[in-house]
Design an enzyme around this catalytic site. Structure first.
Site, PDB file in Angstrom:
ATOM      1  CB  SER A   1      40.144  32.284  46.209  1.00 18.51           C
ATOM      2  OG  SER A   1      40.254  33.647  45.827  1.00 18.51           O
TER       3      SER A   1
ATOM      4  CG  ASP B   1      38.705  31.521  36.159  1.00 16.74           C
ATOM      5  OD1 ASP B   1      38.183  32.591  36.566  1.00 16.74           O
ATOM      6  OD2 ASP B   1      39.868  31.474  35.711  1.00 16.74           O
TER       7      ASP B   1
ATOM      8  CG  ASN C   1      37.755  35.325  44.843  1.00 22.77           C
ATOM      9  OD1 ASN C   1      37.247  34.211  44.725  1.00 22.77           O
ATOM     10  ND2 ASN C   1      38.594  35.804  43.925  1.00 22.77           N
TER      11      ASN C   1
ATOM     12  NE  ARG D   1      41.732  28.847  36.500  1.00 25.22           N
ATOM     13  CZ  ARG D   1      42.451  29.614  37.314  1.00 25.22           C
ATOM     14  NH1 ARG D   1      43.492  29.105  37.957  1.00 25.22           N
ATOM     15  NH2 ARG D   1      42.132  30.883  37.506  1.00 25.22           N
TER      16      ARG D   1
ATOM     17  NE  ARG E   1      36.016  39.059  38.096  1.00 24.63           N
ATOM     18  CZ  ARG E   1      37.037  39.624  38.748  1.00 24.63           C
ATOM     19  NH1 ARG E   1      36.852  40.784  39.376  1.00 24.63           N
ATOM     20  NH2 ARG E   1      38.220  39.050  38.774  1.00 24.63           N
ATOM     21  NE  ARG E   2      38.433  35.717  32.504  1.00 26.47           N
ATOM     22  CZ  ARG E   2      39.276  34.695  32.554  1.00 26.47           C
ATOM     23  NH1 ARG E   2      40.102  34.465  31.547  1.00 26.47           N
ATOM     24  NH2 ARG E   2      39.276  33.891  33.596  1.00 26.47           N
TER      25      ARG E   2
END
Length: 257
Positions: free
Chosen positions: A82, A37, A85, A206, A40-41
């Site tokens: 996912s 995860d 997504n 995560r 994008r950030r």
């Protein structure tokens, strides 16, 4: 790179070696699940495009699996896409699907890993379906880590698919619904999951600071340990991985006892 960054990098490497030197390999998890995860950030923070963030995240995967090989991990499940997504804009989703397909090809070509798809195949483009099947066939006899690529994966969907598979099997065997109801138990449901013949994850990592499972392996993670890491996936370092293993080894797993 300036002097400060060089010194910081040196200190991180020295610290990683120290952590690794004290790692008890008998306490290493055999199956690690990873919710990758923060692509994008990470891209936004670095001033680059979303696609570049996804590519940077893809590049991290082979490096991560190399670390796992050094520490006796046997199974890794990587959640790459996912079911949710698929709601993303096509301008992001189409390049992302291509990047993930490239990841699968890279893993298969590496020669070290066994690749196994977990997820709903019907959601995926025909080309990706072929790539996944070819990767599984080409790597079936490799001796390295079993790498589950969770693509088009959702935990609730997996359980629904397991129930559907049980019903089809009962029909094929000529069982009545009453007979099926009497025979259903935890082991039977487990056998019909995407990972039916695999050990459950010991540790779930995560990245990005989010502290939730978001539906990742809902059935299999009943007794898993969780490690939430603040860094975004493309910036995940070996020292972060070793810290996760150290944290896991320090826990006393009671399994409800």
């Amino acid at each position: 790179m300036n002097l400060r960054d060089k010194l910081r990098g040196l200190l991180v490497r020295l610290y990683a070696r120290r952590v690794e030197g004290h790692l008890d390999h008998s306490q290493v998890p055999k199956h690690i699940g990873v919710i990758v995860d923060g692509n994008r950030r990470w891209a936004k923070a670095s001033g680059s495009s979303t696609e570049h963030g996804h590519r940077a995240g893809a590049d991290k995967i082979t490096e991560f699996l190399g670390w796992c090989s050094e520490t006796d991990v046997e199974v890794v499940t990587l959640w790459l896409l996912s079911t949710d997504n698929f709601e993303r804009p096509q301008a992001e989703l189409v390049p992302l699907l291509g990047i993930i397909e490239d990841v699968v090809r890279t893993l298969a070509a590496d020669g070290r890993w066994r690749v196994h798809h977990v997820g709903t195949m019907d959601l995926l483009p025909a080309g990706m379906q072929r790539t996944l099947k070819e990767a599984e066939e080409a790597t079936a006899h490799n001796d390295g880590i079993l790498v589950n690529v969770a693509i088009g994966y959702g935990g609730r969907q997996e359980i629904a698919d397991a129930v559907r598979s049980m019903l089809h099997e009962a029909q094929d065997r000529g069982l009545s619904m009453e007979d099926l109801a009497e025979s259903v138990d935890i082991d039977m449901i487990g056998r019909h999951l995407y990972t039916g013949d695999q050990p459950d994850p010991d540790l779930v990592i995560r990245t990005s600071g989010e502290q939730r499972l978001s539906g990742f392996m809902l059935w299999q993670t009943a007794h898993s340990e969780y490690y939430f890491c603040e860094v975004f996936w493309p910036a995940f370092r070996k020292v972060d991985f070793l810290r996760a293993l150290r944290d896991y080894a320090a826990r006393h797993r009671r399994y409800g006892g």
